[in-house]
Design a protein around this motif. Structure first.
Motif, PDB file in Angstrom:
ATOM      1  N   LYS A  18      77.329  16.663  41.338  1.00 52.61           N
ATOM      2  CA  LYS A  18      77.580  15.351  40.739  1.00 52.61           C
ATOM      3  C   LYS A  18      78.359  15.489  39.439  1.00 52.61           C
ATOM      4  N   SER A  19      77.966  16.435  38.599  1.00 49.96           N
ATOM      5  CA  SER A  19      78.632  16.623  37.316  1.00 49.96           C
ATOM      6  C   SER A  19      80.107  16.956  37.508  1.00 49.96           C
ATOM      7  N   ILE A  20      80.409  17.784  38.490  1.00 50.94           N
ATOM      8  CA  ILE A  20      81.800  18.187  38.737  1.00 50.94           C
ATOM      9  C   ILE A  20      82.635  17.002  39.191  1.00 50.94           C
ATOM     10  N   VAL A  21      82.076  16.156  40.037  1.00 48.93           N
ATOM     11  CA  VAL A  21      82.814  14.973  40.481  1.00 48.93           C
ATOM     12  C   VAL A  21      83.059  14.028  39.313  1.00 48.93           C
ATOM     13  N   TYR A  22      82.046  13.798  38.478  1.00 52.72           N
ATOM     14  CA  TYR A  22      82.239  12.973  37.285  1.00 52.72           C
ATOM     15  C   TYR A  22      83.314  13.563  36.377  1.00 52.72           C
ATOM     16  N   GLU A  23      83.275  14.873  36.199  1.00 56.46           N
ATOM     17  CA  GLU A  23      84.229  15.523  35.302  1.00 56.46           C
ATOM     18  C   GLU A  23      85.656  15.415  35.837  1.00 56.46           C
ATOM     19  N   THR A  24      85.824  15.514  37.145  1.00 54.67           N
ATOM     20  CA  THR A  24      87.147  15.341  37.742  1.00 54.67           C
ATOM     21  C   THR A  24      87.655  13.923  37.527  1.00 54.67           C
ATOM     22  N   LEU A  25      86.789  12.945  37.731  1.00 55.57           N
ATOM     23  CA  LEU A  25      87.186  11.548  37.532  1.00 55.57           C
ATOM     24  C   LEU A  25      87.451  11.251  36.061  1.00 55.57           C
ATOM     25  N   ARG A  26      86.758  11.932  35.170  1.00 54.83           N
ATOM     26  CA  ARG A  26      87.028  11.761  33.741  1.00 54.83           C
ATOM     27  C   ARG A  26      88.417  12.278  33.384  1.00 54.83           C
ATOM     28  N   LEU A  27      88.725  13.474  33.857  1.00 61.45           N
ATOM     29  CA  LEU A  27      90.000  14.094  33.502  1.00 61.45           C
ATOM     30  C   LEU A  27      91.180  13.450  34.215  1.00 61.45           C
ATOM     31  N   ARG A  28      91.007  13.137  35.487  1.00 61.29           N
ATOM     32  CA  ARG A  28      92.116  12.644  36.293  1.00 61.29           C
ATOM     33  C   ARG A  28      91.681  11.453  37.136  1.00 61.29           C
ATOM     34  N   PRO A  29      91.560  10.279  36.531  1.00 64.39           N
ATOM     35  CA  PRO A  29      91.205   9.087  37.305  1.00 64.39           C
ATOM     36  C   PRO A  29      92.289   8.770  38.329  1.00 64.39           C
ATOM     37  N   PRO A  30      91.913   8.387  39.550  1.00 64.28           N
ATOM     38  CA  PRO A  30      92.910   8.117  40.582  1.00 64.28           C
ATOM     39  C   PRO A  30      93.906   7.029  40.204  1.00 64.28           C
TER      40      PRO A  30
ATOM     41  N   PRO B   4      87.871  18.076  25.060  1.00 66.83           N
ATOM     42  CA  PRO B   4      88.176  16.917  25.909  1.00 66.83           C
ATOM     43  C   PRO B   4      89.182  17.181  27.015  1.00 66.83           C
ATOM     44  N   ASP B   5      90.086  18.143  26.830  1.00 66.91           N
ATOM     45  CA  ASP B   5      91.118  18.408  27.831  1.00 66.91           C
ATOM     46  C   ASP B   5      90.725  19.508  28.809  1.00 66.91           C
ATOM     47  N   GLU B   6      89.540  20.062  28.651  1.00 67.22           N
ATOM     48  CA  GLU B   6      89.100  21.152  29.526  1.00 67.22           C
ATOM     49  C   GLU B   6      88.188  20.634  30.628  1.00 67.22           C
ATOM     50  N   PHE B   7      88.278  21.285  31.780  1.00 65.83           N
ATOM     51  CA  PHE B   7      87.348  21.028  32.873  1.00 65.83           C
ATOM     52  C   PHE B   7      86.053  21.784  32.582  1.00 65.83           C
ATOM     53  N   VAL B   8      84.995  21.043  32.306  1.00 59.58           N
ATOM     54  CA  VAL B   8      83.692  21.628  31.978  1.00 59.58           C
ATOM     55  C   VAL B   8      82.716  21.211  33.077  1.00 59.58           C
ATOM     56  N   PRO B   9      82.431  22.087  34.045  1.00 64.33           N
ATOM     57  CA  PRO B   9      81.605  21.699  35.198  1.00 64.33           C
ATOM     58  C   PRO B   9      80.240  21.157  34.832  1.00 64.33           C
ATOM     59  N   ASP B  10      79.634  21.682  33.754  1.00 61.18           N
ATOM     60  CA  ASP B  10      78.272  21.299  33.375  1.00 61.18           C
ATOM     61  C   ASP B  10      78.221  20.109  32.419  1.00 61.18           C
ATOM     62  N   ARG B  11      79.334  19.471  32.182  1.00 59.07           N
ATOM     63  CA  ARG B  11      79.403  18.468  31.104  1.00 59.07           C
ATOM     64  C   ARG B  11      78.350  17.375  31.254  1.00 59.07           C
ATOM     65  N   PHE B  12      78.060  16.954  32.479  1.00 57.71           N
ATOM     66  CA  PHE B  12      77.170  15.811  32.673  1.00 57.71           C
ATOM     67  C   PHE B  12      75.797  16.204  33.225  1.00 57.71           C
ATOM     68  N   LEU B  13      75.426  17.450  32.991  1.00 57.09           N
ATOM     69  CA  LEU B  13      74.082  17.892  33.361  1.00 57.09           C
ATOM     70  C   LEU B  13      73.087  17.561  32.245  1.00 57.09           C
ATOM     71  N   GLY B  14      71.842  17.306  32.616  1.00 58.03           N
ATOM     72  CA  GLY B  14      70.778  17.096  31.622  1.00 58.03           C
ATOM     73  C   GLY B  14      71.108  15.991  30.641  1.00 58.03           C
ATOM     74  N   GLU B  15      71.064  16.335  29.353  1.00 50.99           N
ATOM     75  CA  GLU B  15      71.360  15.359  28.310  1.00 50.99           C
ATOM     76  C   GLU B  15      72.797  14.836  28.399  1.00 50.99           C
ATOM     77  N   GLY B  16      73.660  15.620  29.062  1.00 49.97           N
ATOM     78  CA  GLY B  16      75.048  15.206  29.217  1.00 49.97           C
ATOM     79  C   GLY B  16      75.222  13.927  30.019  1.00 49.97           C
ATOM     80  N   GLU B  17      74.202  13.556  30.793  1.00 47.56           N
ATOM     81  CA  GLU B  17      74.285  12.304  31.563  1.00 47.56           C
ATOM     82  C   GLU B  17      74.461  11.094  30.653  1.00 47.56           C
TER      83      GLU B  17
END
Length: 478
Positions: free
Chosen positions: A337-349, A395-408
């Motif tokens: 889930k975090s990876i999908v959120y991070e992809t959409l954050r960096l590159r919204p369709p 902000p410009d980096e792909f961080v796979p764990d960005r939205f894990l735990g408190e990151g949500e």
């Protein structure tokens, strides 16, 4: 005084910086910079840097002579961008495509719901119809998508990697995504069994091309030729009328249950067909074919360590569900889930949101306030807003764990779907009706990859927005 005209937080009210320059000439120069010399990201960042502001005046591409209404104000940080979601301030009538709009003939004489402002009663009726239709088909999402990737994606990937040394992931996507979408909305009918035959994706792409190319760069022709052909006028509908007619025919004859639902809700069957086709083409087909390459690129480039973590999480969750790929199992996959959120954050369709001010109001960036006048055309560039350095670390980096735990807690700053990730699409807002489906399909794509493979490698060729992804190696699951 109206609250929309009052600056809060004691931020100073500034004159909006920027310069539209010489009529026509400056706009054409900006267009060349936007498409060819700098590219979208650099162009917007250069405007913010030049004027030391994240609210600036710009000449928005494509400009002359596709549109005469190209003098816009851009919102380029997280604070200003969210004003684009305020239905009381921003009118979205006919602004989906930006500064130009295809004629109604592209949609059978109707305006699809995406072109209608929330103040129009027809918006709520059509949006509710789409949301209801999705809800009734939720049990089909997982099995149909899994069948589609199995039949149209992975078999071909493996064969091409084996035979040719690499496989063009992007080239395989259209048949897979179109087949999934058609079966989902057309009572599980295979599109090849209809008037479309094997040409469904091609008919759809031909219909989409004149609607999208004025705001894109194909980068397959010398820039001056491409610019002359695609950025100076709109392509006549007559050139693709036959393709659209075949799509209308196929959906009219095969989407029986979803069209019956429209009539039960008081929506004309004909209007429903054209709205469904817009949903199929712009929201789903174009959106998914832009999103999946970014997802696979980011994961592929991250390498074996991340792949091992994904494989373990996915396989463990599915084992706990008795070996079945279920929604319950997928919801346990927090890294996925975090990876999908991070992809959409960096590159919204869909990276740009447009609208016109319904009234005078004050917009605030992080640093200042600005007066927006009634009728002003405004645009928000999502990749800058969702990569705002005052909101996100690295902000410009792909961080796979960005939205894990408190990151949500940071999900409220993910803005890819014409609304905050923490909000839901509804009849009275403009948030993408397929928001939750897109996220689910992104997770499913990763699930299917790592059920089959332990790791893979990619070769990336940059394009205007979505990268072209070639799969070079696939290591089967052990």
């Amino acid at each position: 005084m109206s609250s929309s005209l009052v600056s809060s937080n004691n931020l100073p009210v500034r004159e909006i910086p920027g310069d539209y320059g010489f009529p026509i000439i400056s706009a054409i120069k900006d267009r060349y910079d936007y498409f060819y010399k700098q590219g979208e990201d650099v162009w917007f960042h250069s405007k913010a840097e030049k004027y030391k502001s994240t609210v600036v005046k710009i000449n928005m591409a494509p400009g002359p002579f596709t549109s005469n209404d190209y003098k816009l104000v851009a919102f380029l940080d997280a604070s200003s961008f969210v004003y684009m979601f305020d239905n009381s301030l921003i009118d979205k009538t006919d602004t989906l495509g930006g500064t130009f709009k295809p004629g109604k003939e592209y949609y059978g004489g109707y305006r699809p719901v995406a072109f209608i402002d929330t103040s129009d009663p027809n918006h709520a009726a059509l949006k509710n119809y789409i949301l209801t239709s999705f809800a009734k088909r939720h049990n089909l999402f997982i099995p149909l998508f899994r069948n589609s990737v199995s039949d149209h994606l992975f078999q071909n990937l493996e064969k091409q990697v084996s035979d040719q040394g690499k496989s063009d992931f992007n080239a395989l996507l259209p048949n897979m995504t179109f087949g999934f979408i058609f079966r989902l909305l057309c009572d599980q009918t295979n599109p090849s069994d209809t008037v479309l035959g094997a040409q469904g994706p091609e008919h759809l792409r031909k219909w989409l091309f004149p609607q999208l190319i004025p705001s894109l760069s194909a980068r397959k022709l010398p820039c001056f030729i491409e610019d002359l052909l695609f950025h100076n006028f709109l392509i006549p509908f007559g050139l693709i009328k036959n393709d659209y007619s075949k799509l209308v025919d196929a959906f009219s004859k095969n989407a029986g249950s979803i069209l019956d639902e429209a009539e039960r809700l008081g929506i004309k069957r004909e209007e429903a067909v054209h709205n469904i086709l817009f949903l199929v083409g712009i929201n789903m087909f174009a959106g998914l074919n832009a999103f999946f390459p970014h997802l696979i690129r980011f994961v592929g480039e991250s390498g074996p360590t991340l792949h091992a973590r994904l494989a373990k999480e996915i396989r463990t969750a599915i084992k706990e569900e008795g070996g079945a790929v279920t929604l319950s199992a997928i919801n346990k996959m927090s890294l996925v889930k975090s990876i999908v959120y991070e992809t959409l954050r960096l590159r919204p369709p869909v990276p740009l949101q447009y609208g016109k001010a319904k009234k005078d109001f004050i917009v605030q960036s992080h640093d200042a306030s600005y007066m927006i006048k009634k009728g002003q055309f405004v645009v928000g560039y999502q990749p800058m807003a969702s990569r705002d350095p005052k909101i996100f670390d690295k902000p410009d980096e792909f961080v796979p764990d960005r939205f894990l735990g408190e990151g949500e807690k940071m999900l409220k700053h993910v803005l890819w779907s014409n609304g905050r990730e923490t909000e839901n699409p509804a009849p009275n807002n403009k948030q993408c009706a397929g928001k939750d489906l897109v996220h689910l399909l992104g997770r499913l794509m990763l699930v299917e990859f790592f059920l089959r493979y332990d790791t893979f490698t990619v070769e990336i060729t940059p394009l205007f927005r979505a990268p072209n992804v070639a799969i070079k190696t696939l290591t089967k699951a052990t």
